[in-house]
Design a protein around this motif. Structure first.
Motif, PDB file in Angstrom:
ATOM      1  N   ARG A 118     -11.765   7.535  -0.698  1.00 51.86           N
ATOM      2  CA  ARG A 118     -10.758   8.039  -1.618  1.00 51.86           C
ATOM      3  C   ARG A 118     -10.515   9.516  -1.344  1.00 51.86           C
ATOM      4  NH1 ARG A 118      -7.920   6.580  -6.449  1.00 51.86           N
ATOM      5  NH2 ARG A 118      -8.383   4.425  -6.850  1.00 51.86           N
TER       6      ARG A 118
ATOM      7  N   TRP B 269       3.035  11.438   1.595  1.00 54.13           N
ATOM      8  CA  TRP B 269       1.624  11.464   2.017  1.00 54.13           C
ATOM      9  C   TRP B 269       1.170  10.048   2.364  1.00 54.13           C
ATOM     10  CZ3 TRP B 269      -2.767   9.777  -1.139  1.00 54.13           C
ATOM     11  CH2 TRP B 269      -4.012  10.099  -0.589  1.00 54.13           C
ATOM     12  N   ILE B 270       1.450   9.126   1.470  1.00 55.39           N
ATOM     13  CA  ILE B 270       1.004   7.749   1.691  1.00 55.39           C
ATOM     14  C   ILE B 270       1.656   7.164   2.941  1.00 55.39           C
ATOM     15  CG2 ILE B 270       1.160   5.413   0.700  1.00 55.39           C
ATOM     16  CD1 ILE B 270       0.705   6.878  -2.070  1.00 55.39           C
TER      17      ILE B 270
ATOM     18  N   ALA C  23       0.813  -1.224   0.000  1.00 52.42           N
ATOM     19  CA  ALA C  23       0.000   0.000   0.000  1.00 52.42           C
ATOM     20  C   ALA C  23       0.841   1.266   0.000  1.00 52.42           C
ATOM     21  CB  ALA C  23      -0.994   0.004   1.172  1.00 52.42           C
TER      22      ALA C  23
ATOM     23  N   PRO D  24      -6.795   2.606  -1.185  1.00 54.45           N
ATOM     24  CA  PRO D  24      -7.234   3.818  -1.879  1.00 54.45           C
ATOM     25  C   PRO D  24      -6.126   4.874  -1.975  1.00 54.45           C
ATOM     26  CG  PRO D  24      -8.931   3.068  -0.374  1.00 54.45           C
ATOM     27  CD  PRO D  24      -7.723   2.210  -0.112  1.00 54.45           C
ATOM     28  N   ASP D  25      -5.348   5.036  -0.940  1.00 56.33           N
ATOM     29  CA  ASP D  25      -4.305   6.065  -0.965  1.00 56.33           C
ATOM     30  C   ASP D  25      -3.212   5.713  -1.965  1.00 56.33           C
ATOM     31  OD1 ASP D  25      -5.670   7.153   1.213  1.00 56.33           O
ATOM     32  OD2 ASP D  25      -4.520   5.914   2.598  1.00 56.33           O
ATOM     33  N   ALA D  26      -2.798   4.456  -1.944  1.00 59.32           N
ATOM     34  CA  ALA D  26      -1.740   4.042  -2.865  1.00 59.32           C
ATOM     35  C   ALA D  26      -2.207   4.196  -4.306  1.00 59.32           C
ATOM     36  CB  ALA D  26      -1.317   2.607  -2.577  1.00 59.32           C
ATOM     37  N   LEU D  27      -3.474   3.865  -4.554  1.00 56.18           N
ATOM     38  CA  LEU D  27      -3.994   4.026  -5.913  1.00 56.18           C
ATOM     39  C   LEU D  27      -4.020   5.505  -6.319  1.00 56.18           C
ATOM     40  CD1 LEU D  27      -6.912   1.437  -5.955  1.00 56.18           C
ATOM     41  CD2 LEU D  27      -4.746   1.312  -7.213  1.00 56.18           C
ATOM     42  N   THR D  28      -4.442   6.347  -5.408  1.00 57.45           N
ATOM     43  CA  THR D  28      -4.468   7.780  -5.727  1.00 57.45           C
ATOM     44  C   THR D  28      -3.082   8.276  -6.093  1.00 57.45           C
ATOM     45  OG1 THR D  28      -6.410   8.234  -4.369  1.00 57.45           O
ATOM     46  CG2 THR D  28      -4.905  10.074  -4.736  1.00 57.45           C
TER      47      THR D  28
END
Lengths: 557, 557
Positions: free
Chosen positions: A556, A527-528, A169, B495-499
């Motif tokens: 999201r 950020w992540i 992630a 969701p964060d990693a995808l963003t």
């Protein structure tokens, strides 16, 4: 920080724990064989050629020594020294247990090392090739991406992969996403597939998707790699200039209030969160010619100074994270600085050592540009902000220059002056591809053209202010207060907000793959790293390897 | 989200609570007079012309209506309607109390509105001017920065300022830092001073530092603004084409499982975190000429469809944050789509309405590009991914195209086909300045040149795959499983990693001020928004106005 053992960046091939540096004529090998038990910090094992900061310090050292100690090398092969393993990337347990600032600093250094690999390929005639002879996962594949050519063993099982998003992630943040689409021209929808498919891509498909340049069966792999390296060496434009020079250990003295080297000193004021860095000009006269430079080797002032400054930047970033402001000073004779610069510049087109010194200073200045500390230049009488040292001031967020001389300083004191040279207009480009002066004048190109007429002479404070070369030019009456207030103000502001602000203001104008990696990819990764989905107790980074699945907040943002 | 009242983006001038839209010949005024008591959510008062999402919805509406309803307008003045106040920026208590995703989504929309102001100036012949007649702080000054010209009242007290870093420990993140150095060419060290000096910069100094374009004393201010607006109007290249058209309220039906408009439908599968968006091609034949287009007005299919799609994007982003994947489909007659496109393209160089429709679709597609959701195109028989609608597929992270026809579909069903048009090569540039096709082919310019030979004819799946226009082309046997697995996989990822991944992969190649704002500045701001120094209980954002100073972790990351 006091109480915690400091990380040193000192190493040399005989002390490497994690890799072997081997040379054979024009070819060198960097063979990764990471010692599981030799992690830099406790709490994790470096399995499958995974890396931590300690491994990357050795890699950075090898890349640097190849340029100075092995000038005959024209191609460098990075390969795995364990069975069926190239490199498994950054160690996950290390990341999971690390403080946020440690993760960010670690990633910055590893990004700089990969940029140094590309700099060697692009500017030093030492072309890097990745011989992917086994698993190249995550940061392992990203290391290969930093090489000019990637050769993958086609054995039916070995894959290149980016499992960060699906397994951890987090992002392939060591340049991976950017290098896929911007360097290698991988189609963005295929890059999306690669970055979400934990098992990676093998063989011919990897080649068809442009993830690697060549594939070779195990029986042909070694020969294919060697042929590619010899071809790269044959294309090399490496400059002549005789045998390598040795880079001896640095003479660094550290106390709680000071870090000092022969040419660089850092004075620490912990209460103020401030370190004052003083770079000294040459103590000795410049040698008469390039031969003299070679004879001096690592003792040649531009190289000695640069090595110390580079080491200090890394030391402070890693060991002194609460010193949020760096005030940068110089002292010495500007003319002596300029004579050294002239020697380097005159030889840089035809002598490998002069060229390497210039590029090394360029890289060190780039480290300053991406350092997450407020940088304030203090330009005072007795300073020598000339030519290459003026770049230090231009790298700063602000420049304060004392107008006139302090009242009690006597008649012999000359006012502070700075000197522009041709080098300031292109010898030390920033990551955005522009000189620091061009970046400074980004909105006013006419001003840049005017500055080109002003090289080679001392420019005092009032004129420097008018020319836009300094931010403020207080006189002796105001100097102390104005500087003190500026430093106190800086210390009062949020460290995070300053980091974000500086990262956005330091690079106006064009963007490059390098600025994208350091400013965009890194910002998203940071950020992540703060988000519970990755770094929280139920996040993927923390749960990896526990058998428990991560729990995600599905909102999201 | 279920249970929470949805935010609607519907408004029109007669319903504005926060601003007045006034027109007088070629000039329009947007007068900010924010109703303190009319915040969109409870818990804060909109003092000093500070704004929340509700205020920005009105601003975006005004900017949009000026382009369609007031084609005679050639210059737009934004000014403050309260005494001594231009705009105090985003409301701080609103930010302090908002969830992270709300802050991020709010900032994205406000950034899009400011980009729309610049788009009107650059492409619509409606030049924006900021008449800064009082305090312009933070987002207030950033709003002025989005204008082409900033005129500041020189009354000895009014300043432009960016107090975010010193007062709130966040960034001037609505484009402020980027526009200072990249748009206005403010020297980066002066930008550093501006962004750390809470009281801002006044009068002649603001002009000398390039923070504003003109200053005028109070007695001359109104005349100076009017003269500047008239001069801008005189320079305008606004196209002719007759009177404005009305933008009536959208016909939107919302249930828990569906959002539907005449031309666009969204089917919601909450368990899967999925929304399937279907855009329908024209139901009616295209009018014969531009006159017919004007007669149809907002009912003209390209405009009607685009308004609905734009609204749906905003609705889903704001109200459905747990629907992380958007599958995008089309249905209808590709030829009818193309006939509408031809009409628009033929007239776009000489008719304001055609030009506005093209630019509106461009902006709506840009919204898709920066939407933090995974976008998956599903190209099936019966679809009409042609010309402008093909851009929808190209904006997606992946394209799945069904090869052949489903077995049970009968002989009459034609296989899915896509159609390239000239418009795909430049009419709808992304924020990076390239077409979506050029971005897709960034690493292989030869492929782009080849595609230019393939316009105007249906391209079926196998060929589309070969041309690199789609990611995968499963046949009927595999289609359901392959799509299902892809969507399930997406839903399983962080969701964060995808963003972060999508933000990095969607924009290969060149960078612009716009990509810097959406990808770099925003990423740093998002990071800062998650950090305790800003958003924690002792952070600056939460403590602002309480009389207590923020407590900062001093470690620099």
């Amino acid at each position: 920080m006091p109480g915690v053992p400091a990380v040193s960046f000192d190493t040399e091939p005989s002390r490497y724990r994690h890799l072997r540096l081997e040379t054979e004529g024009e070819i060198a090998w960097i063979v990764l064989a990471v010692d599981e038990a030799a992690g830099l910090r406790p709490g994790y094992e470096l399995k499958l050629n995974s890396y931590d900061l300690g491994v990357d310090i050795e890699l950075a050292d090898a890349v640097q020594r190849l340029r100075f100690e092995h000038p005959q090398v024209r191609a460098v092969i990075i390969t795995g020294g364990l069975d069926k393993v190239f490199c498994a990337g950054a160690n996950i347990r290390m990341l999971a247990q690390s403080e946020h600032w440690w993760k960010v600093n670690f990633c910055k250094f590893t990004n700089e090392t990969r940029a140094a690999i590309e700099d060697a390929t692009g500017h030093s005639g030492q072309t890097y090739l990745a011989a992917v002879n086994g698993t190249a996962a995550g940061g392992g594949y990203e290391l290969a991406l930093a090489c000019d050519e990637i050769i993958l063993v086609d054995d039916g099982s070995t894959a290149v992969s980016m499992p960060e998003v699906p397994l951890l992630a987090v992002l392939p943040g060591t340049g991976g996403l950017t290098r896929l689409v911007d360097k290698r021209g991988v189609r963005k929808d295929l890059a999306d597939v690669v970055a979400t498919r934990s098992e990676g891509v093998r063989g011919r498909t990897a080649q068809a998707w442009r993830l690697v340049d060549r594939v070779a069966p195990p029986s042909r792999f070694t020969d294919t790699v060697r042929e590619a390296a010899l071809a790269a060496a044959a294309r090399s434009q490496r400059l002549p200039g005789g045998p390598g020079i040795q880079l001896p250990p640095l003479d660094r003295q550290v106390s709680d209030t000071m870090i000092s080297y022969p040419n660089v000193t850092a004075d620490i004021d912990r209460a103020a969160g401030l370190v004052t860095i003083t770079v000294r000009g040459p103590a000795d006269e410049a040698p008469p010619d390039a031969n003299g430079m070679h004879s001096l080797g690592a003792a040649f002032w531009p190289l000695a100074m640069c090595r110390e400054l580079d080491d200090l930047i890394l030391w402070l970033r890693t060991n002194e994270v609460e010193l949020g402001t760096w005030a940068i000073r110089t002292s010495g004779d500007a003319d002596a600085v300029l004579r050294h610069e002239r020697l380097v510049e005159a030889a840089a087109g035809e002598d490998w050592l002069a060229s390497e010194i210039r590029h090394f200073l360029k890289r060190t200045l780039k480290r300053l540009d991406v350092t997450s500390r407020s940088l304030i230049a203090l330009i005072e009488p007795g300073s020598c902000f000339a030519g290459p040292l003026l770049e230090l001031a231009l790298a700063c967020d602000r420049q304060y220059m004392l107008d006139g001389v302090p009242e009690d300083s006597g008649d012999a004191t000359a006012p502070a002056a700075i000197v522009l040279t041709a080098g300031n207009f292109g010898a030390y480009p920033m990551a955005n591809g522009l000189s620091r002066l061009a970046t400074r004048c980004y909105g006013e190109p006419g001003r840049l053209a005017k500055l080109e007429q002003e090289t080679g002479r001392p420019i005092e404070a009032a004129e420097a202010l008018k020319l836009g070369l300094v931010t403020f030019a207080p006189d002796d009456l105001d100097w102390d207060d104005e500087v003190r207030i500026a430093l106190e103000e800086r210390a009062s502001l949020s460290p995070d907000a300053l980091t974000g602000m500086e990262a956005n203001l330091r690079f106006p104008g064009p963007e490059t793959m390098e600025t994208k990696i350091f400013a965009r990819l890194t910002a998203w990764q940071n950020w992540i790293f703060t988000r519970p989905n990755a770094a929280g107790p139920d996040g993927a980074l923390r749960r990896y390897g526990t058998g428990q699945r991560a729990v995600f907040d599905r909102k999201r943002a």
